[in-house]
Design a protein around this motif. Structure first.
Motif, PDB file in Angstrom:
ATOM      1  N   VAL A 257      17.607  20.938  61.141  1.00  0.00           N
ATOM      2  CA  VAL A 257      18.005  22.090  61.943  1.00  0.00           C
ATOM      3  C   VAL A 257      19.295  21.735  62.674  1.00  0.00           C
ATOM      4  N   PRO A 258      20.270  22.635  62.736  1.00  0.00           N
ATOM      5  CA  PRO A 258      21.527  22.314  63.427  1.00  0.00           C
ATOM      6  C   PRO A 258      21.306  21.934  64.881  1.00  0.00           C
ATOM      7  N   THR A 259      22.072  20.969  65.345  1.00  0.00           N
ATOM      8  CA  THR A 259      22.021  20.590  66.755  1.00  0.00           C
ATOM      9  C   THR A 259      22.696  21.673  67.590  1.00  0.00           C
ATOM     10  N   PRO A 260      22.040  22.194  68.619  1.00  0.00           N
ATOM     11  CA  PRO A 260      22.657  23.266  69.414  1.00  0.00           C
ATOM     12  C   PRO A 260      23.802  22.737  70.262  1.00  0.00           C
ATOM     13  N   PRO A 261      24.742  23.607  70.644  1.00  0.00           N
ATOM     14  CA  PRO A 261      25.785  23.189  71.583  1.00  0.00           C
ATOM     15  C   PRO A 261      25.156  22.705  72.880  1.00  0.00           C
ATOM     16  N   LYS A 262      25.838  21.825  73.561  1.00  0.00           N
ATOM     17  CA  LYS A 262      25.309  21.245  74.796  1.00  0.00           C
ATOM     18  C   LYS A 262      25.863  21.982  76.009  1.00  0.00           C
ATOM     19  N   GLN A 263      24.989  22.274  76.961  1.00  0.00           N
ATOM     20  CA  GLN A 263      25.412  22.950  78.176  1.00  0.00           C
ATOM     21  C   GLN A 263      26.244  21.998  79.028  1.00  0.00           C
ATOM     22  N   GLU A 264      27.436  22.419  79.377  1.00  0.00           N
ATOM     23  CA  GLU A 264      28.350  21.588  80.150  1.00  0.00           C
ATOM     24  C   GLU A 264      27.939  21.545  81.614  1.00  0.00           C
ATOM     25  N   GLU A 265      28.330  20.477  82.274  1.00  0.00           N
ATOM     26  CA  GLU A 265      28.025  20.326  83.690  1.00  0.00           C
ATOM     27  C   GLU A 265      28.680  21.449  84.485  1.00  0.00           C
ATOM     28  N   GLY A 266      27.885  22.117  85.302  1.00  0.00           N
ATOM     29  CA  GLY A 266      28.390  23.207  86.117  1.00  0.00           C
ATOM     30  C   GLY A 266      28.398  24.551  85.412  1.00  0.00           C
ATOM     31  N   GLU A 267      28.095  24.579  84.124  1.00  0.00           N
ATOM     32  CA  GLU A 267      28.092  25.827  83.369  1.00  0.00           C
ATOM     33  C   GLU A 267      26.780  26.565  83.615  1.00  0.00           C
ATOM     34  N   SER A 268      26.874  27.844  83.967  1.00  0.00           N
ATOM     35  CA  SER A 268      25.667  28.617  84.217  1.00  0.00           C
ATOM     36  C   SER A 268      24.936  28.880  82.907  1.00  0.00           C
ATOM     37  N   THR A 269      23.629  29.165  83.023  1.00  0.00           N
ATOM     38  CA  THR A 269      22.834  29.444  81.824  1.00  0.00           C
ATOM     39  C   THR A 269      23.344  30.688  81.108  1.00  0.00           C
ATOM     40  N   GLU A 270      23.760  31.691  81.874  1.00  0.00           N
ATOM     41  CA  GLU A 270      24.280  32.920  81.268  1.00  0.00           C
ATOM     42  C   GLU A 270      25.551  32.646  80.475  1.00  0.00           C
ATOM     43  N   ASP A 271      26.467  31.861  81.067  1.00  0.00           N
ATOM     44  CA  ASP A 271      27.708  31.538  80.360  1.00  0.00           C
ATOM     45  C   ASP A 271      27.428  30.651  79.148  1.00  0.00           C
ATOM     46  N   PHE A 272      26.454  29.762  79.295  1.00  0.00           N
ATOM     47  CA  PHE A 272      26.113  28.877  78.176  1.00  0.00           C
ATOM     48  C   PHE A 272      25.577  29.680  76.998  1.00  0.00           C
ATOM     49  N   MET A 273      24.649  30.613  77.248  1.00  0.00           N
ATOM     50  CA  MET A 273      24.091  31.415  76.171  1.00  0.00           C
ATOM     51  C   MET A 273      25.153  32.296  75.532  1.00  0.00           C
ATOM     52  N   LYS A 274      26.082  32.789  76.331  1.00  0.00           N
ATOM     53  CA  LYS A 274      27.170  33.594  75.773  1.00  0.00           C
ATOM     54  C   LYS A 274      28.035  32.732  74.843  1.00  0.00           C
ATOM     55  N   ARG A 275      28.294  31.489  75.260  1.00  0.00           N
ATOM     56  CA  ARG A 275      29.104  30.601  74.425  1.00  0.00           C
ATOM     57  C   ARG A 275      28.377  30.244  73.131  1.00  0.00           C
ATOM     58  N   VAL A 276      27.067  30.032  73.227  1.00  0.00           N
ATOM     59  CA  VAL A 276      26.283  29.733  72.027  1.00  0.00           C
ATOM     60  C   VAL A 276      26.373  30.885  71.036  1.00  0.00           C
ATOM     61  N   ASN A 277      26.257  32.106  71.541  1.00  0.00           N
ATOM     62  CA  ASN A 277      26.366  33.274  70.657  1.00  0.00           C
ATOM     63  C   ASN A 277      27.760  33.418  70.086  1.00  0.00           C
ATOM     64  N   ASP A 278      28.778  33.174  70.911  1.00  0.00           N
ATOM     65  CA  ASP A 278      30.163  33.290  70.445  1.00  0.00           C
ATOM     66  C   ASP A 278      30.474  32.257  69.363  1.00  0.00           C
ATOM     67  N   GLU A 279      29.875  31.079  69.473  1.00  0.00           N
ATOM     68  CA  GLU A 279      30.117  30.029  68.479  1.00  0.00           C
ATOM     69  C   GLU A 279      29.300  30.238  67.208  1.00  0.00           C
ATOM     70  N   GLY A 280      28.423  31.238  67.209  1.00  0.00           N
ATOM     71  CA  GLY A 280      27.694  31.597  65.994  1.00  0.00           C
ATOM     72  C   GLY A 280      26.531  30.709  65.642  1.00  0.00           C
ATOM     73  N   TYR A 281      25.939  30.026  66.643  1.00  0.00           N
ATOM     74  CA  TYR A 281      24.825  29.118  66.336  1.00  0.00           C
ATOM     75  C   TYR A 281      23.647  29.878  65.729  1.00  0.00           C
ATOM     76  N   TYR A 282      23.292  31.010  66.304  1.00  0.00           N
ATOM     77  CA  TYR A 282      22.135  31.758  65.817  1.00  0.00           C
ATOM     78  C   TYR A 282      22.442  32.525  64.533  1.00  0.00           C
ATOM     79  N   GLY A 283      23.695  32.574  64.153  1.00  0.00           N
ATOM     80  CA  GLY A 283      24.062  33.240  62.903  1.00  0.00           C
ATOM     81  C   GLY A 283      24.037  32.327  61.694  1.00  0.00           C
ATOM     82  N   ILE A 284      23.788  31.042  61.896  1.00  0.00           N
ATOM     83  CA  ILE A 284      23.724  30.097  60.781  1.00  0.00           C
ATOM     84  C   ILE A 284      22.457  30.351  59.976  1.00  0.00           C
ATOM     85  N   SER A 285      22.574  30.434  58.652  1.00  0.00           N
ATOM     86  CA  SER A 285      21.406  30.648  57.821  1.00  0.00           C
ATOM     87  C   SER A 285      20.555  29.380  57.780  1.00  0.00           C
ATOM     88  N   SER A 286      19.296  29.531  57.406  1.00  0.00           N
ATOM     89  CA  SER A 286      18.398  28.382  57.388  1.00  0.00           C
ATOM     90  C   SER A 286      18.820  27.344  56.350  1.00  0.00           C
TER      91      SER A 286
END
Length: 394
Positions: A257-286
């Motif tokens: 399974v792909p390793t998820p992006p890592k939440q940066e120090e000081g980054e809010s959970t909302e901004d982190f989830m937005k970045r994960v979506n923008d980077e296309g992590y959940y769009g990767i096929s199995s």
């Protein structure tokens, strides 16, 4: 209990697989791989559970469906059925458990069919709101497979699986349970060699499990990866005399399974989830995720190696009747920190086998500590012979 409890249950295995990480430097490096249907990664039986969670290359038994279904044609028994029960996370809650039923039937001398049903109950959850209600979230998997010997020492197997996950982000009309289909591909080889005057056996096995579609919960735009896993094992059995033998095994596991992006120090959970979506992590096929998983860790090769879990186990057998087991399971601290010793015992008769195992955690505040497993297996050949003798006596 508030509605947020549903999300807490969904993330329960993230909590249970981690030690409290308080130091800031440890927080920065903590980056586990999260998947849906994590109950598929729980060892269902007490034999493998008592040996540190190994089973890819151990001697064939009823529960090979989970560890390596290619072992079934090497089973001595013609057919068998096993039932196991695991009270789960008893240090946190008292109503979560895993139940498993497994069976197999050998066709001739070279092939076998096998199936299992796994049911994971998360107890009762009370939701407060405009319409107070009590729900019982659960997950289940049904699978069936076929295995065949391609030579006297080598076999292959395939499993097909249906997974249902009734753990929802919310219980509105738009929310629905998630469904997925998956498959396993397994290989197994068992050979014999002489060590002095002892005939020893050496086996190796490979099982790639849960290759399939992703889970998508109604009401959520994100599809979750299944716990696709590569398991490689090696097992050595040494008979010391007619009544005593020892087995030593090792299993290596890596989530594909792909390793998820890592939440940066000081980054809010909302901004982190937005970045994960923008980077296309959940769009990767199995399928793409399987290949991506071998080289996408943010920490490079070192972190890729830390994603490999290993288990060591041994088993002592006396007269093919009594078994004592012990093992150790290791997972890197920044990938979950599941580190524990296991012990177990078993008793085998011609008709049935009883096994039990116990977990000793070496990580502080680990909810897996003191986990027990119980298994009961039935040899259908032995039962038939027993009933035949009873009829003759009448």
């Amino acid at each position: 209990m508030k509605a947020q409890r549903i999300i807490q249950i969904l993330l329960l295995f993230v909590v249970c697989s981690t030690e409290a990480v308080l130091a800031q430097d440890k927080q920065n490096m903590f980056n586990p791989i999260n998947t849906a249907a994590t109950f598929m990664s729980i060892a269902p039986d007490a034999r493998g559970g008592g040996m540190g969670d190994i089973g890819a290359a151990t001697e064939a038994d009823i529960y090979s469906q989970y560890w390596n279904p290619a072992k079934y044609p090497f089973n001595i028994a013609r057919a068998g059925v096993g039932v196991s029960y695991t009270p789960w996370l008893r240090k946190l809650v008292n109503d979560i458990n895993l139940a498993n039923v497994t069976g197999f039937y050998r066709i001739g001398d070279y092939s076998a069919v096998h199936a299992s049903l796994r049911y994971f109950s998360l107890g009762e959850v009370f939701i407060e709101g405009m319409d107070d209600m009590t729900i019982k979230p659960y997950e289940m998997a049904i699978d069936a497979g076929y295995s065949r010997m391609l030579s006297e020492t080598f076999s292959m197997a395939v499993n097909l699986r249906f997974i249902l996950s009734d753990i929802k982000y919310d219980y509105t009309a738009e929310s629905s349970a998630a469904k997925a289909f998956a498959a396993d591909i397994a290989l197994y080889r068992l050979g014999y060699f002489m060590a002095g005057n002892r005939e020893c056996s050496l086996g190796w096995g490979i099982n790639i499990s849960n290759i399939g579609s992703k889970l998508s919960y109604g009401g959520s735009d994100q599809s979750e990866f299944l716990p696709t896993n590569l398991r490689i094992g090696l097992n050595l059995t040494i008979p010391f005399n007619e009544y005593n033998k020892f087995s030593f095994g090792v299993d290596l596991n890596k989530l594909l399974v792909p390793t998820p992006p890592k939440q940066e120090e000081g980054e809010s959970t909302e901004d982190f989830m937005k970045r994960v979506n923008d980077e296309g992590y959940y769009g990767i096929s199995s399928i793409a995720g399987i290949f991506k998983s071998f080289g996408d860790a943010p920490g490079g090769f070192k972190e890729e190696m830390e994603e490999i879990q290993y288990s060591l186990g041994c088993e002592y057998t006396y007269n093919d009747r009594f078994m004592l087991r012990a093992g150790y399971h290791h997972e890197a601290e920044n990938k979950g920190n599941r580190k524990y010793f296991t012990v177990g015992a078993g008793f085998h008769m011609s008709v049935f086998t009883v096994d039990a195992s116990y977990v000793f955690s070496t990580a502080q505040s680990n909810p897996l500590d003191q986990t027990m497993r119980f298994s009961l297996g039935f040899d259908l050949d032995g039962m038939r012979d027993l009933f035949g003798k009873m009829k003759r006596r009448r």
